[in-house]
Scaffold this motif. Structure first.
Motif, mmCIF file in Angstrom:
data_model
loop_
_atom_site.group_PDB
_atom_site.id
_atom_site.type_symbol
_atom_site.label_atom_id
_atom_site.label_comp_id
_atom_site.label_asym_id
_atom_site.label_seq_id
_atom_site.Cartn_x
_atom_site.Cartn_y
_atom_site.Cartn_z
ATOM 1 N N GLY A 148 5.632 -10.767 -1.196
ATOM 2 C CA GLY A 148 4.344 -10.123 -1.384
ATOM 3 C C GLY A 148 3.593 -9.720 -0.151
ATOM 4 N N VAL A 149 4.172 -9.866 1.039
ATOM 5 C CA VAL A 149 3.461 -9.467 2.264
ATOM 6 C C VAL A 149 3.222 -7.956 2.213
ATOM 7 N N PRO A 150 1.965 -7.499 2.293
ATOM 8 C CA PRO A 150 1.670 -6.075 2.066
ATOM 9 C C PRO A 150 2.435 -5.119 2.975
ATOM 10 N N CYS A 151 2.443 -5.385 4.287
ATOM 11 C CA CYS A 151 3.070 -4.418 5.201
ATOM 12 C C CYS A 151 4.573 -4.311 4.955
ATOM 13 N N VAL A 152 5.210 -5.430 4.600
ATOM 14 C CA VAL A 152 6.649 -5.401 4.340
ATOM 15 C C VAL A 152 6.928 -4.703 3.010
ATOM 16 N N SER A 153 6.139 -5.033 1.997
ATOM 17 C CA SER A 153 6.310 -4.397 0.684
ATOM 18 C C SER A 153 6.152 -2.888 0.788
ATOM 19 N N HIS A 154 5.145 -2.450 1.538
ATOM 20 C CA HIS A 154 4.922 -1.010 1.689
ATOM 21 C C HIS A 154 6.060 -0.346 2.442
ATOM 22 N N ARG A 155 6.482 -0.992 3.517
ATOM 23 C CA ARG A 155 7.517 -0.364 4.362
ATOM 24 C C ARG A 155 8.826 -0.222 3.580
ATOM 25 N N ILE A 173 5.006 -0.890 -3.693
ATOM 26 C CA ILE A 173 3.766 -0.349 -3.127
ATOM 27 C C ILE A 173 2.558 -0.877 -3.894
ATOM 28 N N ASN A 174 2.703 -1.049 -5.208
ATOM 29 C CA ASN A 174 1.623 -1.665 -5.982
ATOM 30 C C ASN A 174 1.334 -3.075 -5.479
ATOM 31 N N THR A 175 2.396 -3.805 -5.135
ATOM 32 C CA THR A 175 2.227 -5.147 -4.572
ATOM 33 C C THR A 175 1.470 -5.080 -3.257
ATOM 34 N N ALA A 176 1.807 -4.105 -2.424
ATOM 35 C CA ALA A 176 1.125 -3.952 -1.137
ATOM 36 C C ALA A 176 -0.367 -3.680 -1.343
ATOM 37 N N ILE A 177 -0.674 -2.819 -2.299
ATOM 38 C CA ILE A 177 -2.082 -2.485 -2.568
ATOM 39 C C ILE A 177 -2.837 -3.690 -3.107
ATOM 40 N N ALA A 178 -2.168 -4.476 -3.952
ATOM 41 C CA ALA A 178 -2.808 -5.678 -4.480
ATOM 42 C C ALA A 178 -3.193 -6.637 -3.364
ATOM 43 N N GLY A 179 -2.423 -6.664 -2.291
ATOM 44 C CA GLY A 179 -2.710 -7.557 -1.170
ATOM 45 C C GLY A 179 -3.610 -6.959 -0.117
ATOM 46 N N GLU A 183 -6.002 -0.010 2.746
ATOM 47 C CA GLU A 183 -5.080 0.736 3.595
ATOM 48 C C GLU A 183 -4.775 2.076 2.923
ATOM 49 N N ALA A 184 -5.242 3.160 3.532
ATOM 50 C CA ALA A 184 -5.129 4.488 2.922
ATOM 51 C C ALA A 184 -3.680 4.882 2.664
ATOM 52 N N TYR A 185 -2.788 4.545 3.608
ATOM 53 C CA TYR A 185 -1.403 4.993 3.468
ATOM 54 C C TYR A 185 -0.695 4.305 2.314
ATOM 55 N N TYR A 186 -1.154 3.129 1.920
ATOM 56 C CA TYR A 186 -0.567 2.488 0.754
ATOM 57 C C TYR A 186 -0.868 3.316 -0.501
ATOM 58 N N HIS A 187 -2.111 3.720 -0.639
ATOM 59 C CA HIS A 187 -2.491 4.555 -1.783
ATOM 60 C C HIS A 187 -1.797 5.916 -1.727
ATOM 61 N N LEU A 188 -1.673 6.434 -0.516
ATOM 62 C CA LEU A 188 -1.025 7.738 -0.348
ATOM 63 C C LEU A 188 0.427 7.682 -0.825
ATOM 64 N N ASP A 189 1.149 6.654 -0.433
ATOM 65 C CA ASP A 189 2.548 6.544 -0.838
ATOM 66 C C ASP A 189 2.689 6.137 -2.298
ATOM 67 N N ASP A 208 -6.808 10.212 -4.463
ATOM 68 C CA ASP A 208 -8.268 10.118 -4.364
ATOM 69 C C ASP A 208 -8.692 8.743 -3.847
ATOM 70 N N ASN A 209 -7.952 7.702 -4.228
ATOM 71 C CA ASN A 209 -8.233 6.370 -3.685
ATOM 72 C C ASN A 209 -7.988 6.335 -2.180
ATOM 73 N N ALA A 210 -6.946 7.003 -1.729
ATOM 74 C CA ALA A 210 -6.672 7.068 -0.292
ATOM 75 C C ALA A 210 -7.811 7.769 0.437
ATOM 76 N N ILE A 211 -8.310 8.851 -0.169
ATOM 77 C CA ILE A 211 -9.407 9.602 0.461
ATOM 78 C C ILE A 211 -10.690 8.782 0.466
ATOM 79 N N ALA A 212 -10.889 7.948 -0.577
ATOM 80 C CA ALA A 212 -12.066 7.085 -0.603
ATOM 81 C C ALA A 212 -12.044 6.095 0.561
ATOM 82 N N VAL A 213 -10.839 5.641 0.931
ATOM 83 C CA VAL A 213 -10.692 4.711 2.057
ATOM 84 C C VAL A 213 -10.792 5.452 3.383
ATOM 85 N N ALA A 214 -10.174 6.639 3.452
ATOM 86 C CA ALA A 214 -10.139 7.413 4.703
ATOM 87 C C ALA A 214 -10.437 8.879 4.373
ATOM 88 N N PRO A 215 -11.698 9.271 4.338
ATOM 89 C CA PRO A 215 -12.087 10.609 3.875
ATOM 90 C C PRO A 215 -11.462 11.764 4.642
#
Length: 586
Positions: A148-155, A173-179, A183-189, A208-215
């Motif tokens: 469940g480590v976010p950065c590893v799950s996302h990568r 990626i859902n696991t990464a977002i839960a943790g 992080e905008a790139y998690y939502h983006l991917d 849109d969630n990614a943009i909310a984090v990083a407009p």
């Protein structure tokens, strides 16, 4: 007077600056620039381990394991860090030194901590040298040790997206977002994964969630425009593209998305101009043609080469403009894929057609087929109408008449409607996004079962590739007429033995409609820009009717509409036959 000896600056600030600059070059895939930076730094800091490792892995990325060996060996001697040993072992293996590689791997194994962080670091290292399969193995092991480590799950999820496994990637990626939801790139991917699985509205919400984090995230703003285009909100897609271009001006992918949105809403004059951005976005300009591009000048007495650049369907659609070019006084040659050569030799105004460009061929100018609408200022009201493709009468008799006889199979009613079917485009499994699009535009033959309940129809199959096997699997009364087809000229001849073609959005739709043949095209929800928005007709082909999905993936609704249309067609034919018979009797 003497000066103090030069002292190498190996402070963390200088090293960090080097690595920061090189990360930018790596993102651009400019590994030659990374190598130059590393060598320049090492000229004054010969023993810096970080710089040596950077040089070694860059040489590996450039495919030069022989040059990577020395700096990696020095890293191992100076540090012994397990990461350096892993890279050194990999380099030895690439060079065929299996025994030495095994020894280094054993040493790396003894010094490598059994932790999620260690395996993650190894994954990042091998990702950096382009060994993605190895990186994936390390990331998987990292998650086994530290779930469940976010950065590893996302990568790991991001790489599985590139491997064409969007469902598994989405879960990670859902696991990464839960943790780590900020992080905008998690939502983006997450949005990319949802798009590849056909869940377009959810994909837009993720972006849109990614943009909310990083407009001002440029990738998120671009993806928003792209998704609005897929959702048939092309006006909004244009506005979103304009916003993205405020953040990242002149970005080719966004400008190309904007162009297709303009074309999809019918703003063709502006759209065709911006469509030229494809050369910096998704198409590769020709470098093998030794003449200038045609820029609209006088063509009288000049020899022009028109050439294909995209798919077979695009060439079938745009070859109509060759006739207009010929009317300007030019001698027109066509360079197209071999399957189109025989068919295109019958296009009015074309002098010659070939699939191989001779090295000594001489032309005055050239133009890609898909640039011709811009050159002629084509609008929806001025499209040169079909038919512009044709079949020689003797070919029609030789190949078309047998199709009808084969469909009747000796016991059919000669008054039955002969309907050709194509239910799948050619799968492009080596391209993740193209394959996802193929999945959305294609259906299973079993999905067409309602059509076979309409009486008074004989169905014939023009389906090629692996999807053709479904004819046997379903057992539907469907006669294959593809045996012996070698090119589009053969297919065109056999189409003359049908009354109607029902097909998904693939090249045969352009072929049949370009011949002026009746075509009903089953279109995915995110239909191609060329079919505009919300229309059942098209200015490109007067004999084509478009049957659109009302929601993503809703083939049942589209097939149901086609069945009702088929039943109506049979009833109409019966009505006119009975009317003609009545008039003859009186």
């Amino acid at each position: 007077m003497t000066t103090a000896p030069a002292i190498a600056d190996t402070s963390e600030t200088v090293i960090d600056s080097l690595l920061s600059r090189c990360r930018v070059f790596e993102q651009r895939k400019d590994f030659a620039a990374v190598r130059r930076e590393a060598l320049h730094f090492l000229a004054g800091n010969r023993s810096d381990v970080a710089a040596l490792a950077l040089l070694g892995r860059t040489e590996l990325r450039l495919g030069r394991a022989g040059r990577a060996l020395a700096p990696l060996k020095r890293c191992v001697k100076q540090s012994g860090n397990f990461i350096f040993r892993l890279l050194y072992a990999h380099c030895l293996k690439r060079l065929g030194h299996a025994d030495e590689a095994a020894e280094e791997l054993a040493s790396a194994g003894r010094s490598m901590p059994v932790s999620g962080a260690a395996f993650f670091a190894a994954g990042v290292t091998f990702e950096g040298v382009g060994e993605i399969d190895l990186a994936i193995r390390f990331y998987r092991q990292s998650l086994l040790l530290a779930p469940g480590v976010p950065c590893v799950s996302h990568r790991l999820g991001r790489h599985l997206l590139d491997k064409g496994k969007p469902e598994e990637a989405l879960e990670l990626i859902n696991t990464a977002i839960a943790g780590k939801a900020d992080e905008a790139y998690y939502h983006l991917d997450q949005g990319v994964a949802l798009e590849l699985t056909g869940r377009l509205e959810e994909s837009l919400a993720a972006v849109d969630n990614a943009i909310a984090v990083a407009p001002d995230n440029p990738e998120a703003l671009h993806n928003r425009s792209h998704l609005l285009l897929l959702l048939n909100r092309s006006g909004a897609a244009i506005t979103a593209a304009d916003r993205a271009l405020e953040v990242r001006p002149d970005y080719p992918a966004t400008l190309f998305t904007r162009a297709t949105a303009l074309l999809k809403v019918g703003r063709w004059e502006e759209g065709w101009r911006e469509y030229e951005w494809r050369w910096r976005s998704c198409q590769t300009p020709r470098t093998d043609i030794r003449c200038p591009p045609w820029e609209g000048g006088d063509l009288r007495g000049r020899h022009i080469l028109l050439h294909a650049e995209q798919g077979l369907g695009d060439s079938l659609q745009f070859v109509r403009f060759a006739t207009l070019v010929a009317r300007l006084g030019a001698r027109v040659s066509l360079h197209v894929p071999e399957p189109l050569v025989r068919l295109f030799r019958r296009v009015q105004g074309v002098s010659d057609v070939f699939s191989t460009l001779s090295s000594d061929a001489v032309f005055d100018c050239h133009c890609p087929l898909a640039s011709l609408p811009m050159m002629f200022g084509i609008t929806p009201e001025t499209v040169p109408a079909a038919p512009y493709l044709s079949v020689a009468p003797e070919m029609a008799a030789k190949q078309g008449d047998p199709v009808r006889r084969l469909a009747e199979n000796g016991d059919g009613n000669p008054r039955d409607l002969i309907v050709g079917l194509v239910w799948s485009g050619a799968p492009r499994k080596n391209k993740v996004r193209s394959y996802a699009l193929d999945e959305r535009r294609s259906l299973k033959l079993a999905d067409l079962e309602p059509l076979f309940s309409v009486s008074g129809i004989r169905f014939v199959s023009f389906q090629l590739d692996e999807a053709a096997q479904q004819r046997v699997e379903t057992g539907f009364p469907l006669t294959d007429v593809t045996q012996g087809i070698t090119d589009f000229a053969d297919t065109a001849a056999r189409l003359t033995g049908t009354d109607l073609l029902i097909t998904v959005d693939t090249s045969i739709a352009h072929l049949a409609a370009g011949m002026g043949w009746p075509v009903w095209m089953l279109s995915r929800f995110d239909g191609c820009w060329r079919w505009l928005e919300g229309r059942s007709d098209t200015p490109w082909y007067p004999t084509m009717r478009i049957i659109r999905q009302e929601a993503p993936g809703d083939w049942a609704g589209a097939v149901g509409a086609a069945r009702r249309m088929l039943a109506g067609e049979v009833q109409q034919r019966q009505f006119y036959r009975e009317k003609a018979l009545s008039e003859n009797l009186t």
